[in-house]
Design a protein around this motif. Sequence first.
Motif, short mmCIF file in Angstrom:
data_model
loop_
_atom_site.label_atom_id
_atom_site.label_comp_id
_atom_site.label_asym_id
_atom_site.label_seq_id
_atom_site.Cartn_x
_atom_site.Cartn_y
_atom_site.Cartn_z
N VAL A 143 -81.11 -5.93 27.54
CA VAL A 143 -79.80 -6.17 26.96
C VAL A 143 -79.95 -6.64 25.52
CG1 VAL A 143 -77.71 -7.59 27.13
CG2 VAL A 143 -78.80 -6.73 29.21
N ASP A 144 -79.18 -6.04 24.62
CA ASP A 144 -79.22 -6.42 23.22
C ASP A 144 -77.79 -6.69 22.75
OD1 ASP A 144 -79.94 -6.90 20.61
OD2 ASP A 144 -80.15 -4.79 20.07
N THR A 145 -77.35 -7.94 22.92
CA THR A 145 -75.97 -8.33 22.57
C THR A 145 -75.93 -9.41 21.51
OG1 THR A 145 -76.00 -9.85 24.45
CG2 THR A 145 -74.99 -7.69 24.81
N GLN A 146 -77.05 -9.64 20.85
CA GLN A 146 -77.10 -10.63 19.76
C GLN A 146 -76.65 -12.01 20.22
OE1 GLN A 146 -78.47 -9.62 16.77
NE2 GLN A 146 -78.78 -7.70 17.89
N GLY A 147 -77.11 -12.41 21.39
CA GLY A 147 -76.83 -13.76 21.88
C GLY A 147 -75.69 -13.86 22.87
N THR B 200 -72.08 -10.94 34.73
CA THR B 200 -72.52 -10.88 33.34
C THR B 200 -74.04 -10.95 33.30
OG1 THR B 200 -72.30 -13.30 33.13
CG2 THR B 200 -70.42 -11.93 32.43
N ILE B 201 -74.62 -10.29 32.30
CA ILE B 201 -76.07 -10.24 32.14
C ILE B 201 -76.44 -10.88 30.81
CG2 ILE B 201 -78.10 -8.75 32.15
CD1 ILE B 201 -76.43 -6.59 33.49
N PRO B 202 -77.31 -11.88 30.81
CA PRO B 202 -77.68 -12.56 29.57
C PRO B 202 -78.39 -11.64 28.58
CG PRO B 202 -78.30 -13.86 31.49
CD PRO B 202 -77.93 -12.51 31.99
N ASP B 203 -78.29 -11.98 27.32
CA ASP B 203 -78.98 -11.25 26.26
C ASP B 203 -80.49 -11.26 26.49
OD1 ASP B 203 -79.27 -9.83 23.89
OD2 ASP B 203 -79.40 -11.64 22.67
N LYS B 204 -81.13 -10.15 26.18
CA LYS B 204 -82.58 -9.95 26.28
C LYS B 204 -83.09 -9.81 27.71
CE LYS B 204 -82.62 -10.28 21.85
NZ LYS B 204 -82.54 -9.02 21.09
N THR B 205 -82.18 -9.76 28.68
CA THR B 205 -82.61 -9.56 30.07
C THR B 205 -83.11 -8.14 30.25
OG1 THR B 205 -80.99 -11.16 30.89
CG2 THR B 205 -81.86 -9.59 32.47
N GLN B 206 -84.26 -7.99 30.92
CA GLN B 206 -84.81 -6.67 31.17
C GLN B 206 -84.21 -6.11 32.46
OE1 GLN B 206 -89.13 -6.75 30.95
NE2 GLN B 206 -89.05 -8.40 29.45
N ILE B 207 -83.82 -4.85 32.40
CA ILE B 207 -83.16 -4.22 33.54
C ILE B 207 -83.66 -2.80 33.71
CG2 ILE B 207 -81.04 -5.60 33.42
CD1 ILE B 207 -79.75 -3.32 31.85
N ASP B 208 -83.49 -2.25 34.92
CA ASP B 208 -83.72 -0.84 35.15
C ASP B 208 -82.42 -0.10 34.87
OD1 ASP B 208 -86.42 -0.86 35.96
OD2 ASP B 208 -85.84 -1.64 37.91
N SER C 194 -74.60 -4.37 41.75
CA SER C 194 -74.80 -3.13 41.03
C SER C 194 -73.49 -2.70 40.39
CB SER C 194 -75.31 -2.04 41.98
OG SER C 194 -76.54 -2.41 42.56
N GLY C 195 -73.57 -2.25 39.15
CA GLY C 195 -72.35 -1.86 38.45
C GLY C 195 -72.65 -1.06 37.21
N TYR C 196 -71.72 -1.10 36.27
CA TYR C 196 -71.79 -0.28 35.07
C TYR C 196 -71.82 -1.15 33.81
CZ TYR C 196 -70.29 3.21 38.47
OH TYR C 196 -70.21 4.02 39.57
N VAL C 197 -72.63 -0.73 32.84
CA VAL C 197 -72.72 -1.46 31.57
C VAL C 197 -72.59 -0.47 30.42
CG1 VAL C 197 -74.15 -3.36 32.44
CG2 VAL C 197 -75.25 -1.27 31.62
N SER C 198 -72.10 -0.97 29.31
CA SER C 198 -71.94 -0.13 28.13
C SER C 198 -73.31 0.21 27.54
CB SER C 198 -71.10 -0.86 27.08
OG SER C 198 -71.09 -0.13 25.86
N ALA C 199 -73.50 1.50 27.25
CA ALA C 199 -74.77 1.95 26.69
C ALA C 199 -75.00 1.43 25.28
CB ALA C 199 -74.81 3.48 26.69
N ASP C 200 -73.94 0.96 24.62
CA ASP C 200 -74.07 0.47 23.24
C ASP C 200 -74.93 -0.79 23.15
OD1 ASP C 200 -72.44 2.51 22.37
OD2 ASP C 200 -70.61 1.32 22.43
N TYR C 201 -75.07 -1.49 24.27
CA TYR C 201 -75.79 -2.77 24.24
C TYR C 201 -77.08 -2.73 25.07
CZ TYR C 201 -71.24 -4.12 22.47
OH TYR C 201 -70.09 -4.19 21.73
#
Length: 320
Positions: free
Chosen positions: A93-97, A115-123, A141-148
């Motif tokens: 995750v790259d959300t700048q904090g 919610t998933i914290p910044d810098k968390t590694q995920i598959d 399990s769910g959906y996340v924006s590809a932008d982050y």
Amino acid sequence: MKKMFFCLAILTMLISMVSCGSTENGGTSESKATTKVAVTTIADSAKDEKTATTAANGAEKSKDSAKSETTANDAANSNLDLKEEERLFGGYVDTQGDVLNLRNEPFPTADIIGTIPDKTQIDVYSCGKAGWYCTSYNGKSGYVSADYIKEIESYMGNASAGINVAPAPTVAEAVEIRDALNFADELMTSCGLNTDTTQEYVSENGNIYHKVVDGSFRSTADIRNYFTTYMTESYISSRYDNLYGSSNSKCIDVNGELYLEYRPIGGIYSFYNDTPVIVASENYEEGYSIKLRANCYGSDIIVVVDVIREDERWKIIDVQ
């Protein structure tokens, strides 16, 4: 004449009586009308109160329905089938904090189920909708924006800088190296292998050993072969010089059987099962660094493992 006056008097009395009766009856009607108005007002007030109560009950029912629907959505998405063949890559995750919202559908207005914290590694998995990925975090399990989401640079680093080196370690190879490092640490703390405490051996210097009954390792030669598969000789001698082969080793052979010293001490590493981050090494020109998240006495730390290519394998040369 007297008779006429008498008749007039009687007539006057009769008129007076009729007049008084009308006034009395009029007062009674007004009183009844007032009572009727009061009763109607109370009835109307009760009716209004019922309406308000019904609305409140409806709102509460709606709230309960929404809660039930949310619970149902959470349950449905916790069982979202993430198939291995749809896995795209290991990412982070790259959300700048900030935190990244995990939603129950691939839409920006869909319900947030976590919610998933910044810098968390995920598959990261394909979800069939542009701009969105599927993933799993904390059992949901769910959906996340590809932008982050950023892909872990498993095949970049020194190679992208024009240096002629072998491709970077794969995620699977990085996981094997992490497991080897964790196993070495467990052995140094008298864990990692099952032992039979009833079969004890006491060395000349007073160290107590128990027979290993794990089955996967039967001698110190097996231990050595395992670690030389994932570690350079220089790293083994600098970090695990007393693991085997010395007079005060953790592992020894007794009559052809493997024994492990019984001396429990605190371990160094306690790794999480995150996807390792693989980047170019800053210390070894043709090497790579594997970044592993670990728990160190209650605090999260990043352990950096430098690896180099040796004997056609990636091996640990240093750990920071």
